[in-house]
Design an enzyme around this catalytic site. Sequence first.
Site, PDB file in Angstrom:
ATOM      1  N   ARG A   1      -3.975   6.453  -2.275  1.00 56.56           N
ATOM      2  CA  ARG A   1      -2.672   5.775  -2.420  1.00 56.56           C
ATOM      3  C   ARG A   1      -1.725   6.648  -3.232  1.00 56.56           C
ATOM      4  O   ARG A   1      -2.153   7.322  -4.178  1.00 56.56           O
ATOM      5  CB  ARG A   1      -2.833   4.409  -3.084  1.00 56.56           C
ATOM      6  CG  ARG A   1      -3.577   3.452  -2.178  1.00 56.56           C
ATOM      7  CD  ARG A   1      -3.566   2.028  -2.661  1.00 56.56           C
ATOM      8  NE  ARG A   1      -4.541   1.260  -1.892  1.00 56.56           N
ATOM      9  CZ  ARG A   1      -4.836  -0.003  -2.100  1.00 56.56           C
ATOM     10  NH1 ARG A   1      -4.229  -0.672  -3.067  1.00 56.56           N
ATOM     11  NH2 ARG A   1      -5.728  -0.618  -1.351  1.00 56.56           N
TER      12      ARG A   1
ATOM     13  N   ALA B   1     -13.650 -11.468   5.917  1.00 52.35           N
ATOM     14  CA  ALA B   1     -13.597 -10.050   5.536  1.00 52.35           C
ATOM     15  C   ALA B   1     -13.348  -9.974   4.039  1.00 52.35           C
ATOM     16  O   ALA B   1     -12.809 -10.908   3.442  1.00 52.35           O
ATOM     17  CB  ALA B   1     -12.488  -9.331   6.291  1.00 52.35           C
TER      18      ALA B   1
ATOM     19  N   GLN C   1     -13.592   2.186  -1.722  1.00 57.34           N
ATOM     20  CA  GLN C   1     -13.689   0.744  -1.456  1.00 57.34           C
ATOM     21  C   GLN C   1     -14.949   0.483  -0.633  1.00 57.34           C
ATOM     22  O   GLN C   1     -15.483   1.387   0.005  1.00 57.34           O
ATOM     23  CB  GLN C   1     -12.487   0.248  -0.640  1.00 57.34           C
ATOM     24  CG  GLN C   1     -11.211   0.117  -1.446  1.00 57.34           C
ATOM     25  CD  GLN C   1     -10.115  -0.602  -0.674  1.00 57.34           C
ATOM     26  OE1 GLN C   1     -10.157  -0.720   0.552  1.00 57.34           O
ATOM     27  NE2 GLN C   1      -9.105  -1.075  -1.396  1.00 57.34           N
TER      28      GLN C   1
ATOM     29  N   TRP D   1       0.845  -1.197   0.000  1.00 60.81           N
ATOM     30  CA  TRP D   1       0.000   0.000   0.000  1.00 60.81           C
ATOM     31  C   TRP D   1       0.878   1.244   0.000  1.00 60.81           C
ATOM     32  O   TRP D   1       1.516   1.561   1.014  1.00 60.81           O
ATOM     33  CB  TRP D   1      -0.921   0.002   1.229  1.00 60.81           C
ATOM     34  CG  TRP D   1      -1.923  -1.095   1.134  1.00 60.81           C
ATOM     35  CD1 TRP D   1      -3.082  -1.079   0.429  1.00 60.81           C
ATOM     36  CD2 TRP D   1      -1.845  -2.402   1.743  1.00 60.81           C
ATOM     37  NE1 TRP D   1      -3.738  -2.280   0.564  1.00 60.81           N
ATOM     38  CE2 TRP D   1      -3.006  -3.111   1.362  1.00 60.81           C
ATOM     39  CE3 TRP D   1      -0.924  -3.045   2.575  1.00 60.81           C
ATOM     40  CZ2 TRP D   1      -3.259  -4.415   1.772  1.00 60.81           C
ATOM     41  CZ3 TRP D   1      -1.175  -4.339   2.983  1.00 60.81           C
ATOM     42  CH2 TRP D   1      -2.332  -5.013   2.574  1.00 60.81           C
TER      43      TRP D   1
ATOM     44  N   HIS E   1      -6.825   1.830   2.586  1.00 57.60           N
ATOM     45  CA  HIS E   1      -7.938   0.906   2.338  1.00 57.60           C
ATOM     46  C   HIS E   1      -8.979   1.082   3.441  1.00 57.60           C
ATOM     47  O   HIS E   1      -8.728   1.831   4.400  1.00 57.60           O
ATOM     48  CB  HIS E   1      -7.456  -0.562   2.249  1.00 57.60           C
ATOM     49  CG  HIS E   1      -6.571  -1.007   3.382  1.00 57.60           C
ATOM     50  ND1 HIS E   1      -6.100  -2.279   3.518  1.00 57.60           N
ATOM     51  CD2 HIS E   1      -6.055  -0.333   4.454  1.00 57.60           C
ATOM     52  CE1 HIS E   1      -5.346  -2.389   4.591  1.00 57.60           C
ATOM     53  NE2 HIS E   1      -5.301  -1.228   5.176  1.00 57.60           N
TER      54      HIS E   1
ATOM     55  N   VAL F   1      -5.661 -11.690   6.783  1.00 53.24           N
ATOM     56  CA  VAL F   1      -6.569 -12.837   6.599  1.00 53.24           C
ATOM     57  C   VAL F   1      -5.763 -14.118   6.411  1.00 53.24           C
ATOM     58  O   VAL F   1      -4.621 -14.085   5.945  1.00 53.24           O
ATOM     59  CB  VAL F   1      -7.519 -12.641   5.379  1.00 53.24           C
ATOM     60  CG1 VAL F   1      -8.575 -11.597   5.664  1.00 53.24           C
ATOM     61  CG2 VAL F   1      -6.742 -12.307   4.120  1.00 53.24           C
TER      62      VAL F   1
END
Length: 372
Positions: free
Chosen positions: A227, A340, A241, A180, A201, A284
């Site tokens: 970004r 998620a 997003q 990122w 994000h 995740v």
Amino acid sequence: MHVSRRPTSGPYAIDLGIDLLNELTPQIIEELAGSAVEELAALDNLEALDTWRVSYLGRRGRLTTVLRGLSALDLEQRREIGSLANQAKQQLEEKFTERTDEIKNAALELSSTRSDFDVTLPGRPPAGGRLHPTTQIVREICAAFVGMGFGVVEGPEVELDRYNFEMLNIPKGHPARDMWNTLWIDYQNEDGEQPMLLRTHTSPMQARVMETRQPPIRVVVPGKCYRYEATDATHEWHFFQVEGLAVDEGITFANLKGTLYEFARRMFGEERQVRFRCDYFPFVEPGVDMSIDCFACDGNGQGCRICRDSGWIEIMGAGMVHPKVLERVGYDPQKYTGFAFGLGAERIAMLKYGIDDIRHFYANDIRFLQQF
Ligand code: FA5
């Protein structure tokens, strides 16, 4: 004569130049109405008509003042003068409407005799505003999830390093930070650190939501992200997003697949196929990216510009919430599990409407915007 509690001086007396209690007679009302009608007949434009209306029938108009002053009179006088004043009011209102129509019709007749004015031309429609295509698609995405039982929450665009990275299992110096490209806020705290940034994000809201609530959790988080990147047809430096988070006892990868599959069908149609492939996000485990079969070529891929010959279009990153993320917010990862996901709103709109360059969204070209 009964003496009223009403003032006999002040605005009433000043407007009419009489003492309402002692001098208001039927004759005065007749004179008032007579001179009003005379004045009205001499007026020849709508602006003057309005001034006339205000001066006789407006809130502080002369006839209104008389009507207001009636309560100061004794019963008998009030009956007689009240009825006269009401008749006068009705008469003036009717005359006003008549004169307005006369003036309007005269203007229309005049214009229809002019050769350069075509009364049959349609009017120009007023330019109505509408929602930006990003707003529309964000609402559509959220509505699809709300229909599946998710709530909607929002969070800050200026975020702390702690939520954007650390709470998401990305400590300082972790190479995953390079995924990122970050715009940092020019501010140092007393330890010489630069702790604030423009969120890269919407995932920081995972931690913020879990910190303040207990499972079961089912939320989507729409919002703007930033970004530090060069723009091209599919990349903007600011974009939207929609994050999703579900945490409860016994949530499995099958719930993630089922939910996202249903979302794809709601957004892109009943026939859509979905594909999950392994991907890496530090927050995740396992992580996946999700694609839908290309609706432009029906998934066969050959010569298709939209899916670039692959038959599949990637629409989001997703996965099962990492146990370390659950631990950091104080949840017991033995008890709770969750999934998620995060998708790019403009990319969804591009797919849905066949838009070939993301930069159209924020170039402010009205020809593009008014198509939506
Ligand atoms: C993320 O931002 C993760 N936070 C997503 C996530 C959430 C994964 C929860 C797992 C669990 P990524 O950098 O791939 O992942 O961005 C997600 C989506 O945002 C992309 O699929 C894309 O649709 C959109 N996106 C990313 N960068 C840009 C950009 N520069 N311009 C427009 N859209 C972008």
